[in-house]
Design a protein around this motif. Sequence first.
Motif, short mmCIF file in Angstrom:
data_model
loop_
_atom_site.label_atom_id
_atom_site.label_comp_id
_atom_site.label_asym_id
_atom_site.label_seq_id
_atom_site.Cartn_x
_atom_site.Cartn_y
_atom_site.Cartn_z
N VAL A 144 0.84 -1.20 0.00
CA VAL A 144 0.00 0.00 0.00
C VAL A 144 0.88 1.25 0.00
CG1 VAL A 144 -1.67 1.33 1.35
CG2 VAL A 144 -1.92 -1.15 1.14
N ASP A 145 0.55 2.19 -0.86
CA ASP A 145 1.23 3.48 -0.87
C ASP A 145 0.15 4.56 -0.79
OD1 ASP A 145 3.07 5.48 -1.03
OD2 ASP A 145 3.47 5.27 -3.17
N PRO A 146 -0.24 4.95 0.43
CA PRO A 146 -1.37 5.89 0.60
C PRO A 146 -1.18 7.17 -0.21
CG PRO A 146 -0.68 5.00 2.71
CD PRO A 146 0.35 4.57 1.72
N GLY A 147 -2.23 7.55 -0.89
CA GLY A 147 -2.21 8.79 -1.65
C GLY A 147 -1.61 8.68 -3.04
N ASN A 148 -1.06 7.51 -3.38
CA ASN A 148 -0.46 7.32 -4.70
C ASN A 148 -1.57 7.04 -5.70
OD1 ASN A 148 0.92 6.38 -7.03
ND2 ASN A 148 2.64 5.73 -5.77
N ARG A 149 -1.74 7.94 -6.66
CA ARG A 149 -2.81 7.78 -7.65
C ARG A 149 -2.36 7.01 -8.88
NH1 ARG A 149 -5.74 13.77 -7.48
NH2 ARG A 149 -6.13 13.78 -5.22
N GLU A 150 -1.06 6.85 -9.02
CA GLU A 150 -0.54 6.14 -10.19
C GLU A 150 -0.55 4.63 -9.98
OE1 GLU A 150 3.52 5.91 -12.96
OE2 GLU A 150 3.40 7.31 -11.27
N PHE A 151 -0.13 4.20 -8.77
CA PHE A 151 -0.08 2.78 -8.49
C PHE A 151 -1.15 2.43 -7.46
CE2 PHE A 151 4.27 3.70 -9.94
CZ PHE A 151 4.33 2.81 -11.00
N THR A 152 -2.10 1.60 -7.89
CA THR A 152 -3.22 1.18 -7.07
C THR A 152 -3.12 -0.33 -6.87
OG1 THR A 152 -4.63 0.74 -8.99
CG2 THR A 152 -4.60 3.01 -8.13
N PRO A 153 -3.95 -0.91 -6.00
CA PRO A 153 -3.92 -2.37 -5.86
C PRO A 153 -4.15 -3.10 -7.17
CG PRO A 153 -5.12 -1.39 -4.02
CD PRO A 153 -4.81 -0.27 -4.98
N ALA A 154 -4.90 -2.50 -8.10
CA ALA A 154 -5.20 -3.18 -9.36
C ALA A 154 -3.98 -3.32 -10.26
CB ALA A 154 -6.31 -2.43 -10.10
N ASN A 155 -3.07 -2.33 -10.24
CA ASN A 155 -1.91 -2.42 -11.14
C ASN A 155 -0.58 -2.63 -10.41
OD1 ASN A 155 -1.34 0.08 -10.05
ND2 ASN A 155 -1.69 1.24 -11.92
N THR A 156 -0.66 -2.96 -9.12
CA THR A 156 0.55 -3.28 -8.35
C THR A 156 0.65 -4.80 -8.18
OG1 THR A 156 0.43 -1.19 -7.13
CG2 THR A 156 1.77 -2.95 -6.18
N PRO A 157 1.70 -5.43 -8.68
CA PRO A 157 1.82 -6.89 -8.54
C PRO A 157 1.78 -7.32 -7.08
CG PRO A 157 3.41 -6.07 -10.14
CD PRO A 157 2.80 -4.86 -9.48
N LYS A 158 1.17 -8.45 -6.83
CA LYS A 158 1.02 -8.97 -5.47
C LYS A 158 1.86 -10.23 -5.31
CE LYS A 158 -1.55 -7.71 -1.86
NZ LYS A 158 -0.57 -8.02 -0.80
N VAL A 159 2.72 -10.23 -4.27
CA VAL A 159 3.57 -11.38 -3.97
C VAL A 159 2.84 -12.31 -3.01
CG1 VAL A 159 5.73 -12.11 -2.89
CG2 VAL A 159 5.70 -10.10 -4.38
N ILE A 160 2.89 -13.60 -3.29
CA ILE A 160 2.19 -14.60 -2.48
C ILE A 160 3.17 -15.71 -2.11
CG2 ILE A 160 0.25 -16.20 -2.33
CD1 ILE A 160 -0.60 -13.35 -2.84
N GLY A 161 3.16 -16.12 -0.87
CA GLY A 161 3.91 -17.30 -0.44
C GLY A 161 3.05 -18.11 0.51
N GLY A 162 2.87 -19.40 0.23
CA GLY A 162 2.00 -20.24 1.05
C GLY A 162 2.76 -21.30 1.82
N LEU A 163 2.08 -21.86 2.80
CA LEU A 163 2.66 -22.96 3.59
C LEU A 163 2.91 -24.17 2.69
CD1 LEU A 163 3.40 -24.13 6.42
CD2 LEU A 163 1.01 -24.84 6.61
N THR A 164 1.99 -24.42 1.78
CA THR A 164 2.12 -25.49 0.80
C THR A 164 1.83 -24.92 -0.58
OG1 THR A 164 -0.22 -26.09 0.87
CG2 THR A 164 1.22 -27.12 2.52
N PRO A 165 2.17 -25.64 -1.64
CA PRO A 165 1.81 -25.15 -2.98
C PRO A 165 0.31 -24.89 -3.13
CG PRO A 165 3.44 -26.89 -3.17
CD PRO A 165 3.04 -26.84 -1.71
N ALA A 166 -0.50 -25.74 -2.52
CA ALA A 166 -1.95 -25.54 -2.60
C ALA A 166 -2.36 -24.26 -1.88
CB ALA A 166 -2.68 -26.74 -2.00
N CYS A 167 -1.69 -23.95 -0.77
CA CYS A 167 -1.97 -22.71 -0.05
C CYS A 167 -1.62 -21.50 -0.92
CB CYS A 167 -1.17 -22.65 1.24
SG CYS A 167 -1.67 -23.83 2.50
N THR A 168 -0.47 -21.59 -1.59
CA THR A 168 -0.06 -20.50 -2.48
C THR A 168 -1.09 -20.29 -3.58
OG1 THR A 168 2.29 -20.91 -2.06
CG2 THR A 168 1.73 -19.71 -4.07
N GLU A 169 -1.54 -21.36 -4.19
CA GLU A 169 -2.50 -21.24 -5.29
C GLU A 169 -3.85 -20.71 -4.81
OE1 GLU A 169 -1.73 -21.39 -8.45
OE2 GLU A 169 0.29 -21.69 -7.65
N SER A 170 -4.27 -21.09 -3.63
CA SER A 170 -5.54 -20.58 -3.11
C SER A 170 -5.47 -19.08 -2.88
CB SER A 170 -5.90 -21.29 -1.80
OG SER A 170 -7.13 -20.82 -1.29
#
Length: 402
Positions: A144-170
């Motif tokens: 999150v970058d409060p007040g940033n109008r250029e980068f929003t949750p929709a166009n900011t890549p999201k990093v995911i790491g899960g306990l198991t591969p299935a957790c990551t995919e969920s």
Amino acid sequence: MPADLAVIGLGPLGLPLAQAAVAAGIPTVGYRTGPEPGSLSPAELRRMLSGGFRHAVGPAELGRVRTAVICAPTPRGTDGDLDLSQVEAAARTLAARLRPHTTVILESPVPPGTTEDFLRPLLEEGSGLRAGRDFHLAYSPSRVDPGNREFTPANTPKVIGGLTPACTESAATFYGRLTDKVVRARGLREAETVHVLETNFRHVNIALVNEMAVLCHGLGVDLWDVIRCAETKPFGYQAFRPGPGVGGHAVPQDLASHAGRPLRMVELAEQVNSQMPRYVVQRAAALLNEHGKSARGARVLLLGVTYKPDLADQQATPAREIALRLLDLGASVSYHDPHVPAWNVADRPIPRADSLYESAADADLTILLQHHRTYDLQGLSVKAQLLLDTRGATPTGAAHRL
């Protein structure tokens, strides 16, 4: 209407997530973990409510969702480590209602290993369920970058790491509804360490440019012009700008207590950045002295006391220490900020300037600490008797720059 998502913690991390989820058409319920400052305007909140967002009337609603994201704050404790007490409280509340097949994601800033070694036992013991078998568990660093109008949750890549591969995919399936790109980390610890690296990168580079500001002032070099020229390099350089200190919710981590050795660059960066408020006050006193005035009894007006422009958030704002140091020197301090109707420093109310230009004209020294869009810096530079710009925002030659 039943909610698909529960956002636990409605502070600077949770509210933007809830806002993005509602915008994506996901029925969302919010659950507060404590007194958390809101950063949404009344109009934004109305849009969220009309889009399906609602506040949980009780913890029982946490057991009726498919995905629960913990966004509880983790401020720095008295020992210097991150305080996980609100994450623990959120986990215990959720665990008592956790149902099989739920996806639980932690977004709070935490040291690597927290999701598996701290959060997982709380959820398993409180629910009787097993992570990776009965429910999914993952970590995703908040970006999150409060007040940033250029980068929003929709166009900011999201990093995911899960306990198991299935957790990551969920977890990836959930975030795929919010963002254009999901990046899968190798596991929980890798995802947690992404946040550590990103936060420390910011603090170390701010420290570098803050040191350059002090150096360049001593050399009589215009650092702001140096940065303007340097940022034309298309590779190997990213522009950072100095300021009166570093605020916000992202706390640098050296992980000395977890890894057995400190990150020396981070330790040094914290030392440099923590001394910037003192340096600003030294520059202020020197400017007053150069113009035949003493800091004792001087009228000093502080402009912008939030940690970021155009927001009301005061988390870790350097303005507090600057005001306190000025008061200790005997200065008469007032402030102006369109986003802060009242301001206290060390339980002392600081007078608010009602008329900006009249107050700047009356003050012996005006210090720009935060560049809000509403400030006409050209006009202020004309009205102010003496103006110290800590953000390099005023026109060249119109003020004394940090």
